[in-house]
Design an enzyme around this catalytic site. Structure first.
Site, PDB file in Angstrom:
ATOM      1  N   ARG A  49       0.786  -1.166   0.186  1.00 34.67           N
ATOM      2  CA  ARG A  49       0.113   0.206  -0.063  1.00 34.67           C
ATOM      3  C   ARG A  49       0.940   1.242   0.057  1.00 34.67           C
ATOM      4  O   ARG A  49       0.412   2.378  -0.446  1.00 34.67           O
ATOM      5  CB  ARG A  49      -1.055   0.085   1.273  1.00 34.67           C
ATOM      6  CG  ARG A  49      -1.867  -1.026   1.335  1.00 34.67           C
ATOM      7  CD  ARG A  49      -2.599  -1.143   2.767  1.00 34.67           C
ATOM      8  NE  ARG A  49      -1.500  -1.340   3.696  1.00 34.67           N
ATOM      9  CZ  ARG A  49      -1.710  -0.986   5.082  1.00 34.67           C
ATOM     10  NH1 ARG A  49      -2.608  -0.286   5.381  1.00 34.67           N
ATOM     11  NH2 ARG A  49      -0.477  -1.341   5.849  1.00 34.67           N
ATOM     12  N   TYR A  76      11.821  19.881   7.861  1.00 30.27           N
ATOM     13  CA  TYR A  76      12.674  20.543   9.191  1.00 30.27           C
ATOM     14  C   TYR A  76      11.735  21.131  10.008  1.00 30.27           C
ATOM     15  O   TYR A  76      10.752  21.774   9.591  1.00 30.27           O
ATOM     16  CB  TYR A  76      14.013  21.468   8.674  1.00 30.27           C
ATOM     17  CG  TYR A  76      13.705  22.749   7.644  1.00 30.27           C
ATOM     18  CD1 TYR A  76      13.767  23.821   8.261  1.00 30.27           C
ATOM     19  CD2 TYR A  76      13.286  22.270   6.418  1.00 30.27           C
ATOM     20  CE1 TYR A  76      13.613  24.986   7.639  1.00 30.27           C
ATOM     21  CE2 TYR A  76      13.191  23.663   5.630  1.00 30.27           C
ATOM     22  CZ  TYR A  76      13.314  24.987   6.248  1.00 30.27           C
ATOM     23  OH  TYR A  76      12.945  26.101   5.497  1.00 30.27           O
ATOM     24  N   GLN A  89       7.635  25.344  14.483  1.00 26.53           N
ATOM     25  CA  GLN A  89       7.209  25.350  12.925  1.00 26.53           C
ATOM     26  C   GLN A  89       7.958  24.312  12.358  1.00 26.53           C
ATOM     27  O   GLN A  89       9.151  23.589  12.529  1.00 26.53           O
ATOM     28  CB  GLN A  89       7.992  26.707  12.404  1.00 26.53           C
ATOM     29  CG  GLN A  89       7.203  26.977  10.954  1.00 26.53           C
ATOM     30  CD  GLN A  89       7.706  28.502  10.874  1.00 26.53           C
ATOM     31  OE1 GLN A  89       7.791  29.294  11.461  1.00 26.53           O
ATOM     32  NE2 GLN A  89       8.347  28.596   9.498  1.00 26.53           N
ATOM     33  N   GLU A 148       7.486   7.592  11.352  1.00 27.43           N
ATOM     34  CA  GLU A 148       7.328   8.627  12.445  1.00 27.43           C
ATOM     35  C   GLU A 148       8.645   9.409  12.400  1.00 27.43           C
ATOM     36  O   GLU A 148       9.543   9.044  12.672  1.00 27.43           O
ATOM     37  CB  GLU A 148       7.105   7.697  13.886  1.00 27.43           C
ATOM     38  CG  GLU A 148       6.980   8.605  14.713  1.00 27.43           C
ATOM     39  CD  GLU A 148       6.816   8.000  16.218  1.00 27.43           C
ATOM     40  OE1 GLU A 148       7.569   7.802  17.133  1.00 27.43           O
ATOM     41  OE2 GLU A 148       5.707   6.886  16.167  1.00 27.43           O
ATOM     42  N   ARG A 158      21.674  25.319  -0.861  1.00 27.15           N
ATOM     43  CA  ARG A 158      21.055  26.472   0.376  1.00 27.15           C
ATOM     44  C   ARG A 158      21.912  26.470   1.499  1.00 27.15           C
ATOM     45  O   ARG A 158      22.477  25.436   1.991  1.00 27.15           O
ATOM     46  CB  ARG A 158      19.774  25.655   0.858  1.00 27.15           C
ATOM     47  CG  ARG A 158      18.767  25.832  -0.468  1.00 27.15           C
ATOM     48  CD  ARG A 158      17.358  25.020   0.027  1.00 27.15           C
ATOM     49  NE  ARG A 158      16.531  24.909  -1.192  1.00 27.15           N
ATOM     50  CZ  ARG A 158      15.798  25.437  -1.752  1.00 27.15           C
ATOM     51  NH1 ARG A 158      15.460  27.037  -1.453  1.00 27.15           N
ATOM     52  NH2 ARG A 158      14.932  25.216  -2.858  1.00 27.15           N
ATOM     53  N   HIS A 192      24.688  25.946   8.742  1.00 27.28           N
ATOM     54  CA  HIS A 192      24.182  24.520   8.028  1.00 27.28           C
ATOM     55  C   HIS A 192      23.909  24.902   6.616  1.00 27.28           C
ATOM     56  O   HIS A 192      23.588  26.239   6.220  1.00 27.28           O
ATOM     57  CB  HIS A 192      23.024  23.899   8.709  1.00 27.28           C
ATOM     58  CG  HIS A 192      22.074  24.832   9.108  1.00 27.28           C
ATOM     59  ND1 HIS A 192      22.089  25.598  10.419  1.00 27.28           N
ATOM     60  CD2 HIS A 192      20.810  25.508   8.736  1.00 27.28           C
ATOM     61  CE1 HIS A 192      21.160  26.568  10.395  1.00 27.28           C
ATOM     62  NE2 HIS A 192      20.462  26.231   9.199  1.00 27.28           N
ATOM     63  N   ASN A 200       8.689  22.852   8.126  1.00 26.36           N
ATOM     64  CA  ASN A 200       8.803  23.416   6.557  1.00 26.36           C
ATOM     65  C   ASN A 200       9.322  22.082   5.875  1.00 26.36           C
ATOM     66  O   ASN A 200       9.797  21.325   6.372  1.00 26.36           O
ATOM     67  CB  ASN A 200       9.793  24.461   6.695  1.00 26.36           C
ATOM     68  CG  ASN A 200       9.620  25.623   7.554  1.00 26.36           C
ATOM     69  OD1 ASN A 200       8.624  26.078   7.573  1.00 26.36           O
ATOM     70  ND2 ASN A 200      10.609  25.821   8.588  1.00 26.36           N
ATOM     71  N   HIS A 253      23.890  28.876   6.293  1.00 21.86           N
ATOM     72  CA  HIS A 253      22.836  29.660   7.051  1.00 21.86           C
ATOM     73  C   HIS A 253      23.191  29.405   8.869  1.00 21.86           C
ATOM     74  O   HIS A 253      23.331  28.453   9.199  1.00 21.86           O
ATOM     75  CB  HIS A 253      21.356  29.201   6.878  1.00 21.86           C
ATOM     76  CG  HIS A 253      21.018  29.602   5.678  1.00 21.86           C
ATOM     77  ND1 HIS A 253      19.992  28.769   5.056  1.00 21.86           N
ATOM     78  CD2 HIS A 253      21.559  30.547   4.457  1.00 21.86           C
ATOM     79  CE1 HIS A 253      19.780  29.009   3.588  1.00 21.86           C
ATOM     80  NE2 HIS A 253      20.873  30.259   3.369  1.00 21.86           N
TER      81      HIS A 253
END
Length: 194
Positions: free
Chosen positions: A26, A137, A55, A31, A67, A125, A57, A70
């Site tokens: 299926r 994240y 939050q 988790e 990316r 990172h 994302n 940061h």
């Protein structure tokens, strides 16, 4: 759910692991977060007792997108690769910011689907999508822009060993305007008073 441990990080507070995927004809189930899983096994207590994720994302990136780098001074990140493959670079700038060391410490790893990393405050990172990538994240601060710091992804003083890309014509990554114009790490640290 059983957490699959990965080799330990050399950077204090950074943790790596993988979530278990349960599947049949299926589809599958994962988790991706349970607070009790991030426990320091040596002392059986939470690694980040004050962390509260507020939050979540989902970032999607085409092959060749980079990316970063940061940096957050008030935010812990928990990244899970939902699909694809990423070259992850972590740069511990805490020694520079705290005046306890002469240089930043660099660690890189390739993460694939179901693998995760916890990135504490003060560890810069970035990631390079090696193939189509979905990265989930969770963060401990709601986005407002005030804790969005960064420095040049290719700063020679940091020397992250980013892989050369076969997916872009010139072998260089695809970057946002922000990441193209970030200052050097030395300039950022000076601005922050480190």
């Amino acid at each position: 759910m059983s957490e699959l441990e990965r080799p330990a990080s050399e950077l204090p507070g950074v943790r790596y692991g993988a979530v278990a995927r349960h599947g049949d004809q299926r589809g599958s189930f994962r988790e991706v977060w349970r607070a009790s899983r991030l426990v320091d096994q040596s002392v059986e207590r939470p690694c980040f007792p004050d962390a509260r994720f507020v939050q979540a994302n989902l970032s999607t990136s085409a092959p060749g997108v980079l990316r970063g780098l940061h940096l957050h001074r008030r935010q812990l990140d928990y990244w899970v690769v939902a699909s694809g493959r990423a070259f992850v670079a972590l740069v511990d700038v805490r020694p520079l910011l705290e005046g306890t060391g002469p240089r930043a410490l660099v660690e890189t790893r390739e993460l694939v689907a179901d693998e995760w990393v916890v990135i504490p405050v003060g560890v810069a990172h970035g990631f390079l999508a090696l193939e189509p990538l979905e990265l989930l994240y969770l963060v401990t601060n709601e986005y407002d822009g005030s804790d969005e710091l960064g420095f040049a992804w290719d700063d020679p003083a940091v020397a992250v060993p980013w892989p050369r890309l076969a997916t872009t014509p010139d072998g260089h990554p695809i970057l946002s305007e922000r990441d193209l114009t970030n200052p050097s790490l030395e300039e950022l640290v000076a601005r922050l008073g480190g």
